[in-house]
Write a protein that holds these residues in place. Structure first.
Motif, mmCIF file in Angstrom:
data_model
loop_
_atom_site.group_PDB
_atom_site.id
_atom_site.type_symbol
_atom_site.label_atom_id
_atom_site.label_comp_id
_atom_site.label_asym_id
_atom_site.label_seq_id
_atom_site.Cartn_x
_atom_site.Cartn_y
_atom_site.Cartn_z
ATOM 1 N N GLY A 289 6.174 -3.445 14.713
ATOM 2 C CA GLY A 289 6.389 -2.088 14.894
ATOM 3 C C GLY A 289 5.690 -0.749 14.379
ATOM 4 N N ILE A 290 6.205 -1.280 12.910
ATOM 5 C CA ILE A 290 5.179 -0.187 11.793
ATOM 6 C C ILE A 290 3.875 0.570 12.825
ATOM 7 N N GLU A 291 3.785 1.470 13.274
ATOM 8 C CA GLU A 291 2.034 2.126 13.784
ATOM 9 C C GLU A 291 1.534 3.055 13.049
ATOM 10 N N ALA A 292 1.931 3.265 11.365
ATOM 11 C CA ALA A 292 1.510 4.068 10.602
ATOM 12 C C ALA A 292 1.892 4.096 8.996
ATOM 13 N N VAL A 293 1.478 3.691 8.217
ATOM 14 C CA VAL A 293 2.186 3.272 6.621
ATOM 15 C C VAL A 293 2.043 4.314 5.301
ATOM 16 N N CYS A 294 2.675 5.391 5.326
ATOM 17 C CA CYS A 294 2.986 6.368 3.953
ATOM 18 C C CYS A 294 3.500 6.193 3.257
ATOM 19 N N VAL A 324 -3.197 4.365 6.869
ATOM 20 C CA VAL A 324 -2.349 4.201 5.943
ATOM 21 C C VAL A 324 -2.511 6.009 5.635
ATOM 22 N N LEU A 325 -1.529 6.770 4.878
ATOM 23 C CA LEU A 325 -1.667 8.119 3.874
ATOM 24 C C LEU A 325 -0.814 7.426 2.872
ATOM 25 N N ALA A 326 -1.018 8.570 1.838
ATOM 26 C CA ALA A 326 -0.798 8.223 0.550
ATOM 27 C C ALA A 326 -0.778 8.891 -0.252
ATOM 28 N N SER A 327 -0.048 9.396 -1.170
ATOM 29 C CA SER A 327 -0.057 9.829 -2.559
ATOM 30 C C SER A 327 -0.054 9.483 -3.661
ATOM 31 N N GLY A 328 -0.873 10.105 -4.551
ATOM 32 C CA GLY A 328 -1.167 9.573 -5.899
ATOM 33 C C GLY A 328 -2.211 9.761 -6.031
ATOM 34 N N ILE A 352 -9.152 -3.143 -2.099
ATOM 35 C CA ILE A 352 -9.622 -2.011 -1.699
ATOM 36 C C ILE A 352 -10.793 -1.177 -0.464
ATOM 37 N N SER A 353 -11.245 -2.024 -0.247
ATOM 38 C CA SER A 353 -12.625 -2.321 0.808
ATOM 39 C C SER A 353 -11.280 -1.409 2.156
ATOM 40 N N ARG A 354 -10.615 -2.465 2.061
ATOM 41 C CA ARG A 354 -9.123 -2.495 3.727
ATOM 42 C C ARG A 354 -8.778 -1.029 3.314
ATOM 43 N N LEU A 355 -8.090 -0.762 2.553
ATOM 44 C CA LEU A 355 -7.245 0.073 2.420
ATOM 45 C C LEU A 355 -8.348 1.069 2.077
ATOM 46 N N THR A 356 -8.933 1.149 1.940
ATOM 47 C CA THR A 356 -9.872 2.263 1.974
ATOM 48 C C THR A 356 -10.737 3.142 3.429
ATOM 49 N N ALA A 357 -10.445 2.051 4.311
ATOM 50 C CA ALA A 357 -10.548 1.796 5.651
ATOM 51 C C ALA A 357 -9.207 2.436 6.639
ATOM 52 N N LEU A 358 -8.242 1.788 6.128
ATOM 53 C CA LEU A 358 -6.892 2.242 6.670
ATOM 54 C C LEU A 358 -6.432 3.957 5.913
ATOM 55 N N ALA A 359 -6.993 4.141 4.840
ATOM 56 C CA ALA A 359 -6.917 5.235 4.459
ATOM 57 C C ALA A 359 -7.674 6.850 5.245
ATOM 58 N N ARG A 360 -8.239 6.115 5.772
ATOM 59 C CA ARG A 360 -9.707 7.164 6.757
ATOM 60 C C ARG A 360 -9.146 7.174 8.051
ATOM 61 N N ASP A 361 -8.755 6.538 7.804
ATOM 62 C CA ASP A 361 -8.087 6.157 9.246
ATOM 63 C C ASP A 361 -6.496 7.150 9.314
ATOM 64 N N GLY A 362 -6.215 7.386 8.010
ATOM 65 C CA GLY A 362 -4.916 7.906 7.792
ATOM 66 C C GLY A 362 -5.176 9.377 8.331
ATOM 67 N N LYS A 363 -6.352 10.101 7.855
ATOM 68 C CA LYS A 363 -6.671 11.563 7.111
ATOM 69 C C LYS A 363 -6.249 11.784 8.982
#
Length: 367
Positions: A289-294, A324-328, A352-363
């Motif tokens: 049920g999670i649509e985005a991870v912050c 994924v949207l993240a701070s830090g 790293i590769s996968r989280l980077t791809a998800l971070a692009r999606d989270g922009k």
């Protein structure tokens, strides 16, 4: 006069925000039956096919792989490559092996991001068998299934399948490798066709590229059952794509979480601590049920056990295409140099590769 509230009766102003969920508050119970039922290609690969795999024109091995796997799917579907098994003699107690027709297993050999999982999932979809008679999962998911059901029950459960696809066969854990190799031997004897991709053994020259020799050596007696398909190419996740966005502020991430339906919001160190209390086999259910991870306060992981748990979570998020949207700190600073040079470095580079791809999606969440 009607007592129902009309649009004009509602108070003016923005709709009240719904507080985001927290992954760190979730401790799901996952019955063994769900582990079996969920052995299908993940949502990211639920609609892939050989037709929508786009081979790199400069890498002819990719086109060859599509043709070979399509032919293998046909052989499994009509039984010529899968159900040769062992014939029982009605006049003797012993059984004798049937004459094999074609390979019983296919091994997809290639580096990061050349589309091995896409092709493996396409094979699953192209095999004409009911979903309950073919299984798809990562090596970790398969070992989790053995842990949940026990070895003999897992053999019994999967023996009726036409096809078992194993993504990211792990070569860096000798105990689990022997366990799964023994399991696969039992399944091959039962007539199950196999297909696999794998990681690379630690310390091997060219790690991150090809692993066929290591894979075939580790599965020992099964090696003759596999045909190797080498798939050359570069990581598609970095072909012509922009650099991963820089981390955002805590305020931006928090605001986005409150304005995004179905988003979760977690303090990164708290989430890492929570992962240590939840079995990795439950990480997928934790994301239901999670649509985005912050995430706020992303920083380097403190130790290898934590890092390996984070790899599993990254895989589950990537499978489900959860932005994924993240701070830090940026995601390429999650793992220490020692980790990136150690025996599990391929897993960390994949994360790293996968989280980077998800971070692009989270922009888009911050816009």
């Amino acid at each position: 006069m009607s007592s129902r509230t009309t649009t004009s009766d509602r108070p003016a102003g923005p709709i009240a925000e719904q507080a985001p969920a927290a992954l760190a508050s979730r401790t799901p119970h996952v019955p063994a039956e769900r582990l079996v039922a969920e052995m299908v290609p993940p949502p990211r690969f639920s609609t892939v096919s050989f037709d929508n795999y786009i081979p790199d024109p400069g890498q002819p091995s990719q086109t060859t792989a599509v043709k070979e796997l399509a032919a293998f799917a046909t052989s499994v579907s009509d039984g010529s490559g899968a159900a040769d098994g062992r014939r029982k003699s009605w006049f003797r107690r012993e059984t004798r092996p049937a004459a094999p027709r074609g390979p019983r297993g296919m091994y997809l050999d290639g580096g990061y991001g050349v589309g091995k999982t896409h092709l493996l999932a396409s094979l699953w979809h192209a095999t004409a068998a009911p979903p309950e008679r073919k299984a798809f999962g990562t090596f970790v998911e398969l070992t989790n299934l053995v842990g949940a059901l026990g070895f003999q029950q897992t053999v019994q459960t999967l023996s009726g399948h036409r096809l078992l696809c194993i993504d990211e066969f792990e070569l860096d854990d000798p105990g689990d490798t022997v366990l799964v190799s023994t399991l696969l031997g039992k399944l091959v004897d039962a007539g199950v066709a196999l297909a696999a991709t794998s990681n690379t053994l630690p310390g091997k020259l060219g790690e991150g590229r090809f692993a066929a020799a290591d894979f075939l050596r580790e599965i020992q007696g099964l090696s003759a059952r596999f045909r190797t398909l080498r798939i050359d190419g570069e990581d598609y996740r970095h072909r012509g794509l922009p650099e991963a966005p820089a981390p955002y502020s805590d305020e931006t991430v928090t605001r986005a979480a409150h304005h995004t339906p179905g988003a979760s919001l977690d303090d990164f160190p708290t989430l890492l601590e929570h992962l240590s209390r939840v079995h990795p086999s439950r990480y997928g259910a934790m994301c239901d049920g999670i649509e985005a991870v912050c995430l706020t306060g992303v920083g380097p992981v403190p130790d290898q056990s934590t890092a390996l748990r984070l790899v599993v979570l990254a895989d589950r998020l990537y499978d489900r295409e959860v932005p994924v949207l993240a701070s830090g700190v940026p995601f390429d600073r999650l793992f220490s140099e020692e980790m990136l040079q150690g025996g599990y470095r391929k897993k960390y580079f994949r994360a790293i590769s996968r989280l980077t791809a998800l971070a692009r999606d989270g922009k888009r969440l911050a816009e």
